[in-house]
Design a protein around this motif. Structure first.
Motif, PDB file in Angstrom:
ATOM      1  N   GLU A 178      37.825  82.732   3.404  1.00  0.00           N
ATOM      2  CA  GLU A 178      37.058  83.115   4.601  1.00  0.00           C
ATOM      3  C   GLU A 178      36.131  81.982   5.049  1.00  0.00           C
ATOM      4  O   GLU A 178      34.909  82.120   5.042  1.00  0.00           O
ATOM      5  N   PRO A 179      36.707  80.849   5.435  1.00  0.00           N
ATOM      6  CA  PRO A 179      35.898  79.652   5.703  1.00  0.00           C
ATOM      7  C   PRO A 179      34.941  79.768   6.875  1.00  0.00           C
ATOM      8  O   PRO A 179      34.051  78.952   7.026  1.00  0.00           O
ATOM      9  N   THR A 180      35.112  80.793   7.715  1.00  0.00           N
ATOM     10  CA  THR A 180      34.232  80.905   8.895  1.00  0.00           C
ATOM     11  C   THR A 180      33.341  82.147   8.864  1.00  0.00           C
ATOM     12  O   THR A 180      32.596  82.383   9.808  1.00  0.00           O
ATOM     13  N   SER A 181      33.380  82.914   7.775  1.00  0.00           N
ATOM     14  CA  SER A 181      32.666  84.204   7.811  1.00  0.00           C
ATOM     15  C   SER A 181      31.147  84.046   7.826  1.00  0.00           C
ATOM     16  O   SER A 181      30.438  84.947   8.224  1.00  0.00           O
ATOM     17  N   LEU A 187      30.240  77.708  15.951  1.00  0.00           N
ATOM     18  CA  LEU A 187      30.485  76.861  14.778  1.00  0.00           C
ATOM     19  C   LEU A 187      31.844  77.179  14.152  1.00  0.00           C
ATOM     20  O   LEU A 187      32.495  76.305  13.577  1.00  0.00           O
ATOM     21  N   THR A 188      32.273  78.434  14.280  1.00  0.00           N
ATOM     22  CA  THR A 188      33.603  78.833  13.788  1.00  0.00           C
ATOM     23  C   THR A 188      34.673  77.963  14.432  1.00  0.00           C
ATOM     24  O   THR A 188      35.579  77.477  13.759  1.00  0.00           O
ATOM     25  N   GLY A 189      34.530  77.722  15.737  1.00  0.00           N
ATOM     26  CA  GLY A 189      35.500  76.904  16.463  1.00  0.00           C
ATOM     27  C   GLY A 189      35.637  75.510  15.882  1.00  0.00           C
ATOM     28  O   GLY A 189      36.738  74.968  15.762  1.00  0.00           O
ATOM     29  N   GLU A 190      34.493  74.920  15.481  1.00  0.00           N
ATOM     30  CA  GLU A 190      34.494  73.573  14.869  1.00  0.00           C
ATOM     31  C   GLU A 190      35.373  73.537  13.623  1.00  0.00           C
ATOM     32  O   GLU A 190      36.147  72.607  13.409  1.00  0.00           O
ATOM     33  N   VAL A 191      35.182  74.535  12.780  1.00  0.00           N
ATOM     34  CA  VAL A 191      35.887  74.558  11.487  1.00  0.00           C
ATOM     35  C   VAL A 191      37.369  74.870  11.684  1.00  0.00           C
ATOM     36  O   VAL A 191      38.233  74.249  11.058  1.00  0.00           O
ATOM     37  N   LEU A 192      37.663  75.795  12.586  1.00  0.00           N
ATOM     38  CA  LEU A 192      39.069  76.141  12.832  1.00  0.00           C
ATOM     39  C   LEU A 192      39.818  74.941  13.413  1.00  0.00           C
ATOM     40  O   LEU A 192      40.998  74.731  13.117  1.00  0.00           O
TER      41      LEU A 192
END
Length: 256
Positions: A178-181, A187-192
């Motif tokens: 769950e790398p974006t939870s 910020l989720t967009g950056e990681v995805l």
């Protein structure tokens, strides 16, 4: 992803109990080189425990765990037995793990967070580890953060550093729990985006995620888990058009 690519990870009949609760009930799966596998399902379905057992942060109660034809764990006389410490150290080099809460060392700079493991685990020179880290930081858009400390970074930056740290060991498989939870939508967009780039480079990945659209776009295969078992498994198209009532209900919640 070629069907005839080699199997990097094989799990056979994994079981895991915490006290009297069977959290993983007889799970078997294999992952091939270059494959992106997303694991979805409701909270408490055993997804994170599956990852923790696969990466040996938890010990299995039963089953077999095989990396690149090397046995990490197997059953003997009804018990799960693990390979020697030396053998497990070698097997560990095959994979990296990215946690949902980053797990960076707060008192280390970004650079030290990344180079420590390659120097200690792989025994490479500090110079080589630094060159590797600089390349990764550039790739992840963090070149200017090498001397920063985790508290000086946004959550998205911290997660990108933890991805760089996992990649610094040059693993064959990358696990994401769950790398974006822990991140807000921006910020989720950056990681995805980083994970998408890795997929383009044919990095083998197993991703536990609640990001349904992302799983649909990126995965070669999606596994739907509930109550410690794999309830459904297939291509994104197969899973998103599944006739399985539970799968439809679960995915429907994210699409409404």
């Amino acid at each position: 992803m070629a069907q005839n690519s080699k199997v990097l990870l094989q799990i056979n009949h994994m079981r895991k109990c915490f006290d009297d609760v069977e959290v993983i009930k007889d799970i078997s799966l294999s992952v091939r080189e270059g494959e992106v596998v997303s694991v979805i399902g409701p909270s408490g379905s055993g997804k994170s425990t599956l990852l923790r057992c696969a990466t040996m942060l938890e010990t299995m109660d039963a089953g077999e765990l095989i990396y690149l034809d090397e046995n990490a764990a197997w059953e003997e006389n009804g018990k799960c037995v693990y390979a020697s410490k030396a053998k497990l150290r070698e097997i560990h080099k095959n994979f990296g793990l990215v946690f949902q809460n980053f797990n960076l060392f707060p008192h280390y700079s970004v650079m030290k967070n990344i180079i420590d493991a390659p120097v200690i685990v792989e025994g490479i020179s500090k110079k080589e580890a630094k060159e590797r880290a600089e390349k990764l930081l550039a790739q992840l858009g963090l070149s200017d953060k090498a001397d920063a400390y985790p508290y000086q970074l946004s959550g998205g930056q911290q997660q990108r550093v933890s991805i760089a740290r996992a990649l610094a060991l040059q693993p064959k498989i990358l696990f994401f729990d769950e790398p974006t939870s822990a991140l807000d939508p921006e910020l989720t967009g950056e990681v995805l985006k980083v994970i998408r780039e890795l997929a383009k480079e044919h990095m083998t990945m197993i991703i536990v995620t609640h990001e349904m659209q992302f799983a649909r776009e990126l995965s070669d295969r999606i596994i739907f888990m509930e109550q410690g078992v794999i309830q459904a498994e297939g291509t994104p198209d197969e899973i998103f058009s599944s006739s399985n009532q539970r799968v439809r209900e679960f995915i429907g919640k994210f699409q409404s």
